[in-house]
Design a protein around this motif. Structure first.
Motif, PDB file in Angstrom:
ATOM      1  N   LEU A   5       0.818  -1.216   0.000  1.00  0.00           N
ATOM      2  CA  LEU A   5       0.000   0.000   0.000  1.00  0.00           C
ATOM      3  C   LEU A   5       0.854   1.269   0.000  1.00  0.00           C
ATOM      4  O   LEU A   5       0.622   2.197  -0.796  1.00  0.00           O
ATOM      5  CB  LEU A   5      -0.914  -0.030   1.232  1.00  0.00           C
ATOM      6  CG  LEU A   5      -1.738   1.220   1.501  1.00  0.00           C
ATOM      7  CD1 LEU A   5      -2.736   1.465   0.388  1.00  0.00           C
ATOM      8  CD2 LEU A   5      -2.446   1.102   2.847  1.00  0.00           C
ATOM      9  N   TYR A  29      -0.777  12.614   5.395  1.00  0.00           N
ATOM     10  CA  TYR A  29      -1.725  12.519   6.497  1.00  0.00           C
ATOM     11  C   TYR A  29      -2.305  11.116   6.597  1.00  0.00           C
ATOM     12  O   TYR A  29      -2.620  10.488   5.584  1.00  0.00           O
ATOM     13  CB  TYR A  29      -2.849  13.541   6.332  1.00  0.00           C
ATOM     14  CG  TYR A  29      -2.380  14.949   6.617  1.00  0.00           C
ATOM     15  CD1 TYR A  29      -2.152  15.357   7.929  1.00  0.00           C
ATOM     16  CD2 TYR A  29      -2.137  15.856   5.586  1.00  0.00           C
ATOM     17  CE1 TYR A  29      -1.692  16.639   8.204  1.00  0.00           C
ATOM     18  CE2 TYR A  29      -1.683  17.137   5.847  1.00  0.00           C
ATOM     19  CZ  TYR A  29      -1.464  17.520   7.161  1.00  0.00           C
ATOM     20  OH  TYR A  29      -1.007  18.770   7.424  1.00  0.00           O
ATOM     21  N   ASP A  30      -2.460  10.656   7.833  1.00  0.00           N
ATOM     22  CA  ASP A  30      -3.079   9.357   8.083  1.00  0.00           C
ATOM     23  C   ASP A  30      -4.557   9.429   7.702  1.00  0.00           C
ATOM     24  O   ASP A  30      -5.247  10.406   7.994  1.00  0.00           O
ATOM     25  CB  ASP A  30      -2.921   8.974   9.565  1.00  0.00           C
ATOM     26  CG  ASP A  30      -3.205   7.508   9.816  1.00  0.00           C
ATOM     27  OD1 ASP A  30      -2.264   6.786  10.182  1.00  0.00           O
ATOM     28  OD2 ASP A  30      -4.367   7.082   9.647  1.00  0.00           O
ATOM     29  N   ILE A  31      -5.071   8.388   7.070  1.00  0.00           N
ATOM     30  CA  ILE A  31      -6.453   8.362   6.598  1.00  0.00           C
ATOM     31  C   ILE A  31      -7.436   8.264   7.772  1.00  0.00           C
ATOM     32  O   ILE A  31      -8.613   8.607   7.618  1.00  0.00           O
ATOM     33  CB  ILE A  31      -6.649   7.179   5.615  1.00  0.00           C
ATOM     34  CG1 ILE A  31      -7.823   7.427   4.692  1.00  0.00           C
ATOM     35  CG2 ILE A  31      -6.815   5.854   6.339  1.00  0.00           C
ATOM     36  CD1 ILE A  31      -7.883   6.461   3.501  1.00  0.00           C
ATOM     37  N   SER A  32      -6.954   7.834   8.901  1.00  0.00           N
ATOM     38  CA  SER A  32      -7.810   7.663  10.079  1.00  0.00           C
ATOM     39  C   SER A  32      -7.160   8.361  11.277  1.00  0.00           C
ATOM     40  O   SER A  32      -6.612   7.720  12.180  1.00  0.00           O
ATOM     41  CB  SER A  32      -8.015   6.167  10.353  1.00  0.00           C
ATOM     42  OG  SER A  32      -8.778   5.967  11.513  1.00  0.00           O
ATOM     43  N   HIS A  38      -2.201  14.225  12.599  1.00  0.00           N
ATOM     44  CA  HIS A  38      -1.694  12.848  12.564  1.00  0.00           C
ATOM     45  C   HIS A  38      -1.194  12.568  11.153  1.00  0.00           C
ATOM     46  O   HIS A  38      -1.958  12.419  10.213  1.00  0.00           O
ATOM     47  CB  HIS A  38      -2.819  11.861  12.920  1.00  0.00           C
ATOM     48  CG  HIS A  38      -2.372  10.419  12.995  1.00  0.00           C
ATOM     49  ND1 HIS A  38      -3.247   9.392  13.285  1.00  0.00           N
ATOM     50  CD2 HIS A  38      -1.153   9.818  12.825  1.00  0.00           C
ATOM     51  CE1 HIS A  38      -2.593   8.235  13.293  1.00  0.00           C
ATOM     52  NE2 HIS A  38      -1.322   8.465  13.006  1.00  0.00           N
ATOM     53  N   ASN A  85       5.041   1.375  15.237  1.00  0.00           N
ATOM     54  CA  ASN A  85       4.546   0.079  15.687  1.00  0.00           C
ATOM     55  C   ASN A  85       5.292  -1.033  14.948  1.00  0.00           C
ATOM     56  O   ASN A  85       5.561  -0.901  13.757  1.00  0.00           O
ATOM     57  CB  ASN A  85       3.043  -0.023  15.419  1.00  0.00           C
ATOM     58  CG  ASN A  85       2.259   1.034  16.177  1.00  0.00           C
ATOM     59  OD1 ASN A  85       2.607   1.384  17.294  1.00  0.00           O
ATOM     60  ND2 ASN A  85       1.208   1.556  15.559  1.00  0.00           N
ATOM     61  N   GLY A  91       1.040  -3.677  17.143  1.00  0.00           N
ATOM     62  CA  GLY A  91      -0.122  -3.079  16.486  1.00  0.00           C
ATOM     63  C   GLY A  91       0.119  -2.651  15.051  1.00  0.00           C
ATOM     64  O   GLY A  91      -0.637  -1.860  14.499  1.00  0.00           O
ATOM     65  N   GLN A  92       1.185  -3.186  14.427  1.00  0.00           N
ATOM     66  CA  GLN A  92       1.467  -2.817  13.040  1.00  0.00           C
ATOM     67  C   GLN A  92       0.456  -3.463  12.103  1.00  0.00           C
ATOM     68  O   GLN A  92       0.184  -4.671  12.196  1.00  0.00           O
ATOM     69  CB  GLN A  92       2.889  -3.257  12.656  1.00  0.00           C
ATOM     70  CG  GLN A  92       3.296  -2.806  11.265  1.00  0.00           C
ATOM     71  CD  GLN A  92       4.769  -3.097  10.952  1.00  0.00           C
ATOM     72  OE1 GLN A  92       5.470  -3.729  11.746  1.00  0.00           O
ATOM     73  NE2 GLN A  92       5.226  -2.641   9.796  1.00  0.00           N
ATOM     74  N   VAL A  94       0.265  -2.071   8.552  1.00  0.00           N
ATOM     75  CA  VAL A  94       0.820  -1.885   7.199  1.00  0.00           C
ATOM     76  C   VAL A  94       2.311  -2.212   7.270  1.00  0.00           C
ATOM     77  O   VAL A  94       3.052  -1.591   8.048  1.00  0.00           O
ATOM     78  CB  VAL A  94       0.606  -0.452   6.674  1.00  0.00           C
ATOM     79  CG1 VAL A  94       1.246  -0.283   5.300  1.00  0.00           C
ATOM     80  CG2 VAL A  94      -0.882  -0.111   6.614  1.00  0.00           C
ATOM     81  N   HIS A  98       6.653   2.971   9.055  1.00  0.00           N
ATOM     82  CA  HIS A  98       6.103   4.332   9.073  1.00  0.00           C
ATOM     83  C   HIS A  98       6.170   4.862  10.480  1.00  0.00           C
ATOM     84  O   HIS A  98       5.838   4.161  11.440  1.00  0.00           O
ATOM     85  CB  HIS A  98       4.665   4.352   8.550  1.00  0.00           C
ATOM     86  CG  HIS A  98       3.797   3.277   9.109  1.00  0.00           C
ATOM     87  ND1 HIS A  98       3.848   1.977   8.645  1.00  0.00           N
ATOM     88  CD2 HIS A  98       2.878   3.295  10.105  1.00  0.00           C
ATOM     89  CE1 HIS A  98       2.985   1.235   9.335  1.00  0.00           C
ATOM     90  NE2 HIS A  98       2.384   2.019  10.232  1.00  0.00           N
TER      91      HIS A  98
HETATM   92  P1  5GP Z   1       0.064   0.853  11.838  1.00  0.00           P
HETATM   93  O1  5GP Z   1      -1.183   0.312  12.498  1.00  0.00           O
HETATM   94  O2  5GP Z   1       0.636  -0.118  10.843  1.00  0.00           O
HETATM   95  O3  5GP Z   1       1.074   1.379  12.808  1.00  0.00           O
HETATM   96  O4  5GP Z   1      -0.412   2.145  11.061  1.00  0.00           O
HETATM   97  C1  5GP Z   1      -0.938   2.113   9.761  1.00  0.00           C
HETATM   98  C2  5GP Z   1      -1.613   3.441   9.563  1.00  0.00           C
HETATM   99  O5  5GP Z   1      -1.853   3.599   8.184  1.00  0.00           O
HETATM  100  C3  5GP Z   1      -2.965   3.549  10.288  1.00  0.00           C
HETATM  101  O6  5GP Z   1      -2.925   4.646  11.189  1.00  0.00           O
HETATM  102  C4  5GP Z   1      -3.952   3.750   9.153  1.00  0.00           C
HETATM  103  O7  5GP Z   1      -4.991   4.661   9.477  1.00  0.00           O
HETATM  104  C5  5GP Z   1      -3.080   4.268   8.025  1.00  0.00           C
HETATM  105  N1  5GP Z   1      -3.563   3.926   6.706  1.00  0.00           N
HETATM  106  C6  5GP Z   1      -4.008   2.703   6.280  1.00  0.00           C
HETATM  107  N2  5GP Z   1      -4.366   2.749   4.996  1.00  0.00           N
HETATM  108  C7  5GP Z   1      -4.143   4.040   4.579  1.00  0.00           C
HETATM  109  C8  5GP Z   1      -4.336   4.709   3.332  1.00  0.00           C
HETATM  110  O8  5GP Z   1      -4.767   4.140   2.327  1.00  0.00           O
HETATM  111  N3  5GP Z   1      -4.000   6.022   3.287  1.00  0.00           N
HETATM  112  C9  5GP Z   1      -3.519   6.685   4.390  1.00  0.00           C
HETATM  113  N4  5GP Z   1      -3.243   7.990   4.231  1.00  0.00           N
HETATM  114  N5  5GP Z   1      -3.320   6.080   5.573  1.00  0.00           N
HETATM  115  C10 5GP Z   1      -3.636   4.775   5.668  1.00  0.00           C
END
Ligand code: 5GP
Ligand code: ZN
Length: 112
Positions: A5, A29-32, A38, A85, A91-92, A94, A98
């Protein structure tokens, strides 16, 4: 990596709200969002987890990019958190490393 991704975001094949990029890193920017600010800082090179990272300069660039952007955006003085993470217990979700940078509110500790 065509099935990653974040590699696809770097390549421009999946849209993202980019904040910054240079030769080594990409920030968006994080999508969530879990805080008023963030964003994520990722290396352009695909590295699945922190356990596979070997380039100290590159890992340093992630951190210094986060602080530079926090200053530019304007929440650095109030404070913020950077966190990476690693694997399931961390909690990883992706598997392209990052650094999360979260700010704009008081963050609790310890994390859940
Ligand atoms: P992790 O949980 O691996 O530490 O964090 C992955 C982060 O990637 C999460 O905070 C999630 O919201 C973000 N994320 C997942 N898919 C996408 C996406 O398609 N676009 C963006 N901008 N962030 C994403
Ligand atoms: Zn990748």
């Amino acid at each position: 990596m065509s099935d990653c991704l974040f590699c696809n975001i770097i390549a421009g094949e999946i849209p993202a709200n980019k904040i910054f990029e240079d030769e080594w890193v990409y920030a968006f920017y994080d999508i969530s969002a879990q805080a008023p600010h963030h964003f994520l800082v990722i290396p352009k090179q695909h590295i699945a987890t922190l356990n596979e990272a070997t380039d100290a300069a590159l890992i340093g660039k992630l951190t210094l990019t986060a602080s530079k952007l926090a200053k530019q955006i304007g929440f650095a003085e109030a404070g913020y958190r950077v966190v990476m993470n690693c694997n399931e217990n961390g909690g990883q979700t992706v598997y392209h490393i990052h650094l999360h940078c979260l700010g704009g509110r008081a963050l609790s500790w310890p994390p859940g």
